[in-house]
Motif scaffolding. Sequence first.
Motif, mmCIF file in Angstrom:
data_model
loop_
_atom_site.group_PDB
_atom_site.id
_atom_site.type_symbol
_atom_site.label_atom_id
_atom_site.label_comp_id
_atom_site.label_asym_id
_atom_site.label_seq_id
_atom_site.Cartn_x
_atom_site.Cartn_y
_atom_site.Cartn_z
ATOM 1 N N LEU A 196 -27.311 -91.002 47.550
ATOM 2 C CA LEU A 196 -28.727 -91.131 47.880
ATOM 3 C C LEU A 196 -29.409 -89.778 47.994
ATOM 4 O O LEU A 196 -28.829 -88.814 48.466
ATOM 5 C CB LEU A 196 -28.891 -91.898 49.195
ATOM 6 N N LYS A 197 -30.660 -89.729 47.567
ATOM 7 C CA LYS A 197 -31.469 -88.521 47.721
ATOM 8 C C LYS A 197 -32.021 -88.480 49.141
ATOM 9 O O LYS A 197 -31.954 -89.478 49.874
ATOM 10 C CB LYS A 197 -32.626 -88.530 46.718
ATOM 11 N N SER A 198 -32.584 -87.356 49.522
ATOM 12 C CA SER A 198 -33.112 -87.203 50.887
ATOM 13 C C SER A 198 -34.250 -88.193 51.181
ATOM 14 O O SER A 198 -34.464 -88.562 52.335
ATOM 15 C CB SER A 198 -33.585 -85.771 51.126
ATOM 16 N N SER A 211 -29.686 -91.165 43.730
ATOM 17 C CA SER A 211 -29.553 -89.874 43.043
ATOM 18 C C SER A 211 -29.156 -90.088 41.585
ATOM 19 O O SER A 211 -28.779 -91.199 41.186
ATOM 20 C CB SER A 211 -28.511 -89.002 43.745
ATOM 21 N N SER A 212 -29.203 -89.037 40.810
ATOM 22 C CA SER A 212 -28.812 -89.103 39.399
ATOM 23 C C SER A 212 -27.292 -89.011 39.235
ATOM 24 O O SER A 212 -26.803 -89.013 38.115
ATOM 25 C CB SER A 212 -29.503 -87.986 38.617
ATOM 26 N N LEU A 264 -34.425 -100.451 36.275
ATOM 27 C CA LEU A 264 -35.319 -101.305 35.497
ATOM 28 C C LEU A 264 -35.951 -102.389 36.370
ATOM 29 O O LEU A 264 -36.875 -103.070 35.946
ATOM 30 C CB LEU A 264 -34.551 -101.974 34.351
ATOM 31 N N PHE A 265 -35.418 -102.563 37.569
ATOM 32 C CA PHE A 265 -35.918 -103.570 38.500
ATOM 33 C C PHE A 265 -36.634 -102.854 39.645
ATOM 34 O O PHE A 265 -37.456 -101.994 39.408
ATOM 35 C CB PHE A 265 -34.759 -104.444 39.006
ATOM 36 N N LYS A 266 -36.275 -103.196 40.865
ATOM 37 C CA LYS A 266 -36.896 -102.574 42.039
ATOM 38 C C LYS A 266 -35.959 -101.562 42.681
ATOM 39 O O LYS A 266 -35.971 -101.380 43.899
ATOM 40 C CB LYS A 266 -37.285 -103.647 43.053
ATOM 41 N N LYS A 267 -35.111 -100.943 41.864
ATOM 42 C CA LYS A 267 -34.159 -99.929 42.332
ATOM 43 C C LYS A 267 -33.348 -100.471 43.504
ATOM 44 O O LYS A 267 -32.768 -101.540 43.400
ATOM 45 C CB LYS A 267 -34.883 -98.636 42.649
ATOM 46 N N LEU A 268 -33.283 -99.761 44.609
ATOM 47 C CA LEU A 268 -32.472 -100.188 45.749
ATOM 48 C C LEU A 268 -33.079 -101.377 46.499
ATOM 49 O O LEU A 268 -32.414 -102.014 47.302
ATOM 50 C CB LEU A 268 -32.242 -99.024 46.717
ATOM 51 N N ASP A 269 -34.328 -101.684 46.215
ATOM 52 C CA ASP A 269 -34.974 -102.831 46.844
ATOM 53 C C ASP A 269 -34.822 -104.112 46.020
ATOM 54 O O ASP A 269 -35.419 -105.144 46.342
ATOM 55 C CB ASP A 269 -36.457 -102.541 47.091
#
Length: 90
Positions: free
Chosen positions: A46-48, A53-54, A67-72
């Motif tokens: 995870l980023k700050s 993260s990449s 492509l969706f709601k990422k972590l959500d």
Amino acid sequence: MKVLFKCLGWVSPKGGKEQLVELEKGSTLRDLLCSRLHEEDLIRMLKSDGGLSSKVIVLVNGRDSRLFKKLDTELREDDIITIVPVVHGG
């Protein structure tokens, strides 16, 4: 609901590299990761700002979660979630 959670490479979740996980209906990708990953792996992933993260790609049923709601992204019964670390080299 149950989802299949798979991790490749350096990611080592609580309970093993591939596991069937019971989640509450309405759970998100973030809920799954926070409940199944060790803190050290979460820090690397995870980023700050709390985003992904990449260093990893998180797939939901073979498709990039970005492509969706990422972590959500809300998970559904029988989803397959795979964490794939990105490896660079030369």
